[in-house]
Design a protein around this motif. Sequence first.
Motif, PDB file in Angstrom:
ATOM      1  N   TRP A  32       0.845  -1.195   0.000  1.00 36.70           N
ATOM      2  CA  TRP A  32       0.000   0.000   0.000  1.00 36.70           C
ATOM      3  C   TRP A  32       0.883   1.249   0.000  1.00 36.70           C
ATOM      4  O   TRP A  32       0.613   2.193  -0.755  1.00 36.70           O
ATOM      5  CB  TRP A  32      -0.920   0.006   1.223  1.00 36.70           C
ATOM      6  N   GLN A  36       1.171   4.216  -2.878  1.00 37.82           N
ATOM      7  CA  GLN A  36       0.905   5.628  -2.600  1.00 37.82           C
ATOM      8  C   GLN A  36       2.139   6.510  -2.782  1.00 37.82           C
ATOM      9  O   GLN A  36       2.045   7.616  -3.288  1.00 37.82           O
ATOM     10  CB  GLN A  36       0.389   5.794  -1.161  1.00 37.82           C
ATOM     11  N   SER A 153      -7.340   1.463  -7.241  1.00 37.29           N
ATOM     12  CA  SER A 153      -7.157   2.570  -6.296  1.00 37.29           C
ATOM     13  C   SER A 153      -8.244   2.535  -5.210  1.00 37.29           C
ATOM     14  O   SER A 153      -7.955   2.674  -4.019  1.00 37.29           O
ATOM     15  CB  SER A 153      -7.184   3.899  -7.040  1.00 37.29           C
TER      16      SER A 153
END
Length: 195
Positions: A32, A36, A153
């Motif tokens: 994750w 990001q 997303s």
Amino acid sequence: MGRSREARKIRVWDPALRFYHWTLALLVVVNWLLGQFGPNVMTLHFSLGYAILALLVFRIIWGFVGPAPARFGTFLRGPSAVAGYLRHVLDRTPSHWFGHNPLGALSVIAMLLALIWQVGTGLISDPEDFVNVGPLAGDVPGSLSRKAVGWHSLGGSIVLILLFLHVAMILFYRLWKNEDLVRPMITGWKWVRMR
């Protein structure tokens, strides 16, 4: 009445399931973060995604052939069991549930489904940057592979929410119900009330 009469210490989580749990947690958090804040070329993100896929395949298989606490048939309950559990979830006493309680079982399934969604959408995503194309993007219509980018997303946000809920419930059980759910996932042993 002493603790030994109310509950007994039993082996709940097997080593394979504990390894799966902690490895999956680490890989999901790292992946994750890479998604990001990572580099523009997502090679490591892809590699960790394949590792997550392997762990998910293991968990699904283990859910049918693993020890009793790991099997879906052992811990999945119907709506009445979930409602019954929810009636007492705010009690300030440990539940000493053998394996996953009915609410925890739902969280296991939710996380598995969210991660399967993540892996699936990642495999078919095509952000049209000619670099970070999922390996199966060419096997689906272009419109689908482009939509998969947004779905991936969204799925990342859902996984993050489920992860926060998971940690929040662990803290709730520890602080409110005085029940340690972390130690059994490390040692495999748990105090279980005899019904």
